[in-house]
Design an enzyme around this catalytic site. Sequence first.
Site, PDB file in Angstrom:
ATOM      1  N   GLU A   1      -3.638   4.486  -2.221  1.00  0.00           N
ATOM      2  CA  GLU A   1      -3.921   4.098  -0.841  1.00  0.00           C
ATOM      3  C   GLU A   1      -5.398   4.265  -0.501  1.00  0.00           C
ATOM      4  O   GLU A   1      -6.024   3.376   0.107  1.00  0.00           O
ATOM      5  CB  GLU A   1      -3.084   4.916   0.141  1.00  0.00           C
ATOM      6  CG  GLU A   1      -3.379   4.522   1.594  1.00  0.00           C
ATOM      7  CD  GLU A   1      -2.511   5.228   2.606  1.00  0.00           C
ATOM      8  OE1 GLU A   1      -2.160   4.591   3.612  1.00  0.00           O
ATOM      9  OE2 GLU A   1      -2.186   6.411   2.408  1.00  0.00           O
ATOM     10  N   GLU A   2      -5.978   5.402  -0.868  1.00  0.00           N
ATOM     11  CA  GLU A   2      -7.386   5.629  -0.539  1.00  0.00           C
ATOM     12  C   GLU A   2      -8.294   4.595  -1.192  1.00  0.00           C
ATOM     13  O   GLU A   2      -9.257   4.120  -0.570  1.00  0.00           O
ATOM     14  CB  GLU A   2      -7.800   7.040  -0.967  1.00  0.00           C
ATOM     15  CG  GLU A   2      -7.210   8.149  -0.118  1.00  0.00           C
ATOM     16  CD  GLU A   2      -5.861   8.630  -0.601  1.00  0.00           C
ATOM     17  OE1 GLU A   2      -5.350   9.628  -0.074  1.00  0.00           O
ATOM     18  OE2 GLU A   2      -5.307   8.012  -1.533  1.00  0.00           O
TER      19      GLU A   2
ATOM     20  N   ASP B   1       0.867  -1.172   0.000  1.00  0.00           N
ATOM     21  CA  ASP B   1       0.000   0.000   0.000  1.00  0.00           C
ATOM     22  C   ASP B   1       0.906   1.225   0.000  1.00  0.00           C
ATOM     23  O   ASP B   1       1.763   1.373   0.865  1.00  0.00           O
ATOM     24  CB  ASP B   1      -0.901   0.004   1.242  1.00  0.00           C
ATOM     25  CG  ASP B   1      -1.709   1.276   1.378  1.00  0.00           C
ATOM     26  OD1 ASP B   1      -2.806   1.332   0.813  1.00  0.00           O
ATOM     27  OD2 ASP B   1      -1.240   2.214   2.055  1.00  0.00           O
TER      28      ASP B   1
END
Length: 585
Positions: free
Chosen positions: A377-378, A359
Amino acid sequence: MSSIKNQKNDSSQMKQILSPDAGSPEAGSSAPVHNSSPSSPSGESKGADNERSRPLCQPPTRSISREPEQSPSVFGGKNIAVGMEKFRRAPECSMELDSLEFGPKHTVLIDIKAFKTCQTLEPVSGQDMWNTDYVKMPYSEKNIVIESGLFSEYKKSRWEKIKKSLSKLNRIATSRAIEEVIKSYNMKYKDEWHFDALHMFFSKMDDGEKKEHFRVIEGMANLAMRLPEICPKPIPLLKTGEDRIITLSHEQIACLLANAFFCTFPHRNSKQSEFKNYPDINFNRMFAERSEQKREKLMTILHYFRTVLDKMPKGLVTFERRHLKDKIDWRSAKLGVTDLHVSAEGTIEKDGAGMLQVDFACAMVGGGVLGSGLVQEEIRFLINPELIVSRLFTEKLQDCDCLRVTGTHQFSKYEGYSNSFKWKGTRPLPENAKRDKWMRLYTEIVLIDAIKFKERQQQFRMDFINRELNKAYCGFCENYIPEDYCTAIATGNWGCGAFNGDPRLKALIQIMAASKAKRQLAYFTFGDQQLAKDIRDMHNFLSKQNISVGVLYNLLGDYCIKEKLRNTSELYQFIYTCVYNPHST
């Protein structure tokens, strides 16, 4: 071929030249000008060294139960082509875990005795802890509000106020009611918090869709009110510089996230509180600033809650903070480069199934998942929303820290990236999904944060390269686990895009860290065919020339000197030239 000494990592100097923005890294940046390189055979190849230096990170204790079906010697033997079908994945290459146990550094939120005897996931009891070492829970007796009476002020339990307000959602009919409920126990922010994104979300539905989503909201409220029953044990904070593990059930995570959705966690709304070094966890920012991206985010989150409310998964998830304590001698590393598969097609979460999946984290884990951010990441936090609970207890990652998460499920499909992100439906959990001895799904994600640079040239300093090497190695390394039992790593353009990282440099850094950790590497360039070819050619060149990690490290040092003088070619061309003509530099 010249070399340089390590430059001192001057943190004050770093802060002056680095961007203060701590948003989430973005994959898929534009590549620098590409120079032609010596032709190399395509495909994947093996390194050729047998160094056995012990990794420094401390994972949960494991014991070897059997020999793997295949035991290729990754770091010995001659170079041969290796396809990704030969890469090690869980559960096929996994070692059997020791029994789940409490420990000084391992907090387990379920009753271990019941788990061992009956495979049940019953919450374990605990004592309320209201201090700087634990999450401050909404139901704590110390969580109070001051209210004004006719003649004086008096203290009142904030949890009782929360329950009374949430109970009103059993007859919800409008999104305005959700706003009123949340503001009723967050009066300090009643004029600061806005819910236009939430209102837009419901305004674009027909009556049938609204009814279904309000049913989900009601179920979430009922789940949130069960917090003292589902999570009675104090949850420790995963603090800077510590090695600590938290294991909890899918139900406990869902209950905590329901409370986050309704913004019940105390002392988490101000950057001046004792939690200023932690990410925000309450969902108030997701409800503000209407946009199509916020709509897609809410669709993804509410789909998760609909799924778990209809049928709660039975299993556990582990969150492990790791800290790399000892200095790594990269200059002297004699390992050859590890196996590499690089492709412009595929994704980390799909094609890297069963691998250690990277990530591209923000130091505040989750980045802008609860705000406007929508990059790598989101997106991962949205499709695997159980990751969001890490924001509740994970302090900001430092240079030698990472977070490992094992056992989350991807609940949603999606397409697009950033402004083009779209929720594309459910990704059901199979009835017979394989789990390990701790009842965790075989999904392991490592969160590592890269440096954000204002300008591209800043990253070509050895103190920054050292930092990124150590960060990646902290995320990749294992302790006391033979390499045949270490899954491959699935990664991509870590720290590129919005963070201004050079993807060719970042690829070399990750190859070096994976080689040191004795793990294979699957690298996805997210559609960039030229970058995939460049990395593949460079890897095969390094492998066939028997270039060790230490030699490559020194070459990077030489390049940094040339880059500082603005007297150099593109990085890969520089490496090719130095190896073919070592006296040219």
